[in-house]
Design a protein around this motif. Structure first.
Motif, PDB file in Angstrom:
ATOM      1  N   ALA A  57       0.786  -1.394  -0.009  1.00 10.88           N
ATOM      2  CA  ALA A  57      -0.186  -0.015   0.106  1.00 10.88           C
ATOM      3  C   ALA A  57       0.858   1.332  -0.006  1.00 10.88           C
ATOM      4  N   LEU A  58       2.005   1.231   0.804  1.00  8.58           N
ATOM      5  CA  LEU A  58       2.926   2.426   0.749  1.00  8.58           C
ATOM      6  C   LEU A  58       3.262   2.595  -0.592  1.00  8.58           C
ATOM      7  N   ARG A  59       3.976   1.567  -1.273  1.00  9.52           N
ATOM      8  CA  ARG A  59       4.220   1.766  -2.558  1.00  9.52           C
ATOM      9  C   ARG A  59       3.516   2.321  -3.543  1.00  9.52           C
ATOM     10  N   SER A  60       2.221   1.804  -3.496  1.00 10.98           N
ATOM     11  CA  SER A  60       1.075   2.169  -4.623  1.00 10.98           C
ATOM     12  C   SER A  60       0.762   3.872  -4.273  1.00 10.98           C
ATOM     13  N   VAL A  61       0.796   4.240  -2.976  1.00 16.67           N
ATOM     14  CA  VAL A  61       0.594   5.533  -2.377  1.00 16.67           C
ATOM     15  C   VAL A  61       1.719   6.418  -3.018  1.00 16.67           C
ATOM     16  N   MET A  62       2.763   5.867  -2.596  1.00 13.13           N
ATOM     17  CA  MET A  62       4.038   6.674  -3.014  1.00 13.13           C
ATOM     18  C   MET A  62       3.939   6.761  -4.517  1.00 13.13           C
ATOM     19  N   LYS A  63       3.747   5.982  -5.365  1.00 15.75           N
ATOM     20  CA  LYS A  63       3.855   6.039  -6.748  1.00 15.75           C
ATOM     21  C   LYS A  63       2.669   7.076  -7.077  1.00 15.75           C
ATOM     22  N   GLU A  64       1.434   7.041  -6.591  1.00 19.58           N
ATOM     23  CA  GLU A  64       0.419   7.686  -7.038  1.00 19.58           C
ATOM     24  C   GLU A  64       0.815   9.309  -6.694  1.00 19.58           C
ATOM     25  N   GLU A  65       1.246   9.584  -5.575  1.00 23.91           N
ATOM     26  CA  GLU A  65       1.564  10.740  -5.183  1.00 23.91           C
ATOM     27  C   GLU A  65       2.708  11.247  -5.646  1.00 23.91           C
ATOM     28  N   TRP A  66       3.691  10.608  -5.963  1.00 22.50           N
ATOM     29  CA  TRP A  66       4.704  11.019  -6.938  1.00 22.50           C
ATOM     30  C   TRP A  66       4.362  11.586  -8.186  1.00 22.50           C
ATOM     31  N   SER A  67       3.361  10.698  -8.849  1.00 21.96           N
ATOM     32  CA  SER A  67       3.011  11.112 -10.238  1.00 21.96           C
ATOM     33  C   SER A  67       2.138  12.566 -10.225  1.00 21.96           C
ATOM     34  N   GLN A  68       1.599  12.672  -9.111  1.00 23.22           N
ATOM     35  CA  GLN A  68       0.756  14.002  -9.025  1.00 23.22           C
ATOM     36  C   GLN A  68       1.453  15.207  -8.610  1.00 23.22           C
ATOM     37  N   ILE A  69       2.871  15.130  -8.500  1.00 24.15           N
ATOM     38  CA  ILE A  69       3.717  16.443  -8.284  1.00 24.15           C
ATOM     39  C   ILE A  69       3.862  16.974  -9.549  1.00 24.15           C
ATOM     40  N   THR A  70       3.424  18.341  -9.417  1.00 20.19           N
ATOM     41  CA  THR A  70       3.384  19.247 -10.507  1.00 20.19           C
ATOM     42  C   THR A  70       4.879  19.778 -11.226  1.00 20.19           C
ATOM     43  N   ALA A  71       4.654  20.200 -12.313  1.00 18.05           N
ATOM     44  CA  ALA A  71       5.963  20.829 -12.881  1.00 18.05           C
ATOM     45  C   ALA A  71       6.081  22.352 -12.153  1.00 18.05           C
ATOM     46  N   GLU A  72       4.917  22.944 -11.645  1.00 20.34           N
ATOM     47  CA  GLU A  72       4.889  24.082 -11.044  1.00 20.34           C
ATOM     48  C   GLU A  72       5.596  24.003  -9.686  1.00 20.34           C
ATOM     49  N   GLU A  73       5.380  22.889  -9.076  1.00 19.56           N
ATOM     50  CA  GLU A  73       5.910  22.523  -7.873  1.00 19.56           C
ATOM     51  C   GLU A  73       7.415  22.383  -7.820  1.00 19.56           C
ATOM     52  N   THR A  74       7.792  21.682  -8.836  1.00 16.83           N
ATOM     53  CA  THR A  74       9.522  21.448  -9.161  1.00 16.83           C
ATOM     54  C   THR A  74      10.176  22.827  -9.661  1.00 16.83           C
ATOM     55  N   ASP A  75       9.560  23.445 -10.437  1.00 16.75           N
ATOM     56  CA  ASP A  75       9.966  24.499 -10.946  1.00 16.75           C
ATOM     57  C   ASP A  75      10.506  25.802  -9.902  1.00 16.75           C
ATOM     58  N   LYS A  76       9.518  25.580  -8.939  1.00 24.31           N
ATOM     59  CA  LYS A  76       9.562  26.563  -7.893  1.00 24.31           C
ATOM     60  C   LYS A  76      10.871  25.998  -7.060  1.00 24.31           C
ATOM     61  N   LEU A  77      10.933  24.885  -6.704  1.00 26.27           N
ATOM     62  CA  LEU A  77      12.162  24.498  -6.213  1.00 26.27           C
ATOM     63  C   LEU A  77      13.612  24.816  -6.852  1.00 26.27           C
ATOM     64  N   VAL A  78      13.377  24.607  -8.040  1.00 31.98           N
ATOM     65  CA  VAL A  78      14.685  24.713  -8.847  1.00 31.98           C
ATOM     66  C   VAL A  78      14.925  26.207  -9.040  1.00 31.98           C
ATOM     67  N   ARG A  79      14.088  27.015  -9.199  1.00 29.29           N
ATOM     68  CA  ARG A  79      13.990  28.539  -9.409  1.00 29.29           C
ATOM     69  C   ARG A  79      14.592  29.183  -7.784  1.00 29.29           C
ATOM     70  N   SER A  80      14.494  28.353  -6.876  1.00 28.80           N
ATOM     71  CA  SER A  80      14.944  28.721  -5.541  1.00 28.80           C
ATOM     72  C   SER A  80      16.404  28.448  -5.173  1.00 28.80           C
ATOM     73  N   MET A  81      17.234  27.726  -6.053  1.00 26.11           N
ATOM     74  CA  MET A  81      18.620  27.945  -6.020  1.00 26.11           C
ATOM     75  C   MET A  81      19.483  28.862  -5.772  1.00 26.11           C
ATOM     76  N   PRO A  82      19.376  29.964  -6.788  1.00 32.84           N
ATOM     77  CA  PRO A  82      20.139  31.428  -6.547  1.00 32.84           C
ATOM     78  C   PRO A  82      19.909  31.836  -5.010  1.00 32.84           C
ATOM     79  N   ASN A  83      18.597  31.757  -4.579  1.00 25.65           N
ATOM     80  CA  ASN A  83      18.372  32.142  -3.329  1.00 25.65           C
ATOM     81  C   ASN A  83      19.301  31.313  -2.290  1.00 25.65           C
ATOM     82  N   ARG A  84      19.095  30.199  -2.431  1.00 22.42           N
ATOM     83  CA  ARG A  84      19.816  29.185  -1.339  1.00 22.42           C
ATOM     84  C   ARG A  84      21.045  29.624  -1.526  1.00 22.42           C
ATOM     85  N   LEU A  85      21.558  29.632  -2.846  1.00 23.35           N
ATOM     86  CA  LEU A  85      23.120  29.696  -2.519  1.00 23.35           C
ATOM     87  C   LEU A  85      23.465  31.204  -1.972  1.00 23.35           C
ATOM     88  N   SER A  86      22.906  32.083  -2.442  1.00 21.98           N
ATOM     89  CA  SER A  86      23.081  33.436  -1.638  1.00 21.98           C
ATOM     90  C   SER A  86      22.971  33.369  -0.285  1.00 21.98           C
TER      91      SER A  86
END
Length: 148
Positions: free
Chosen positions: A107-136
């Motif tokens: 059940a954990l594997r199934s939920v992980m796969k389901e939730e992983w597949s629902q992570i949006t590009a907007e969410e990952t883009d926000k994290l990637v765009r935070s890199m300059p601020n992290r480094l600063s």
């Protein structure tokens, strides 16, 4: 344990790890997942690869494979703060998983796969765009803890 990757355009493949991880197991995960994930995300072969300084990540056999298969790598010094934005993605995934009732490993594997597949590009883009601020922030704090 699981292995996953992300880019500004979304998440890559998710790999479940059933045994103790060593450099050979890690190398096989990279061989089986990294290029395919990059292709699925529409990345060219010149994408930047980031990982932490775990000994299996820095083993010679892994470094050599990456040299030819992911030559553009963001290198971090030993004992550096973990700035990899995927750590925040793992936290997001965990919060989503905890909203489910999990009664078994399957059940954990199934939920992980389901939730992983629902992570949006907007969410990952926000994290990637935070890199300059992290480094600063790391530079500003001179290596001491940051809000990240």
């Amino acid at each position: 344990m699981v292995w996953g990757c992300m880019a500004a355009g979304g998440v890559g493949q998710l790999e479940f790890i059933e045994s103790t991880m060593d450099k050979w197991g890690y190398l096989n995960i990279l061989k089986n997942n990294l290029k395919q994930s990059a292709e699925n995300l529409g990345l060219s072969s010149t994408f930047w690869f980031q990982q932490d300084n775990d000994p299996k990540h820095t083993a010679e056999i892994v470094r050599l494979w990456l040299l030819y298969n992911a030559p553009r790598q963001l290198k971090t010094p030993p004992q550096s703060p973990d700035l990899n934005p995927i750590e925040h993605l793992w936290d997001l995934l965990e919060k989503r998983i905890r909203q489910h009732t999990i009664t078994s490993k399957e059940a954990l594997r199934s939920v992980m796969k389901e939730e992983w597949s629902q992570i949006t590009a907007e969410e990952t883009d926000k994290l990637v765009r935070s890199m300059p601020n992290r480094l600063s922030e790391v530079l500003k704090q001179r290596g001491y803890p940051t809000k990240y």
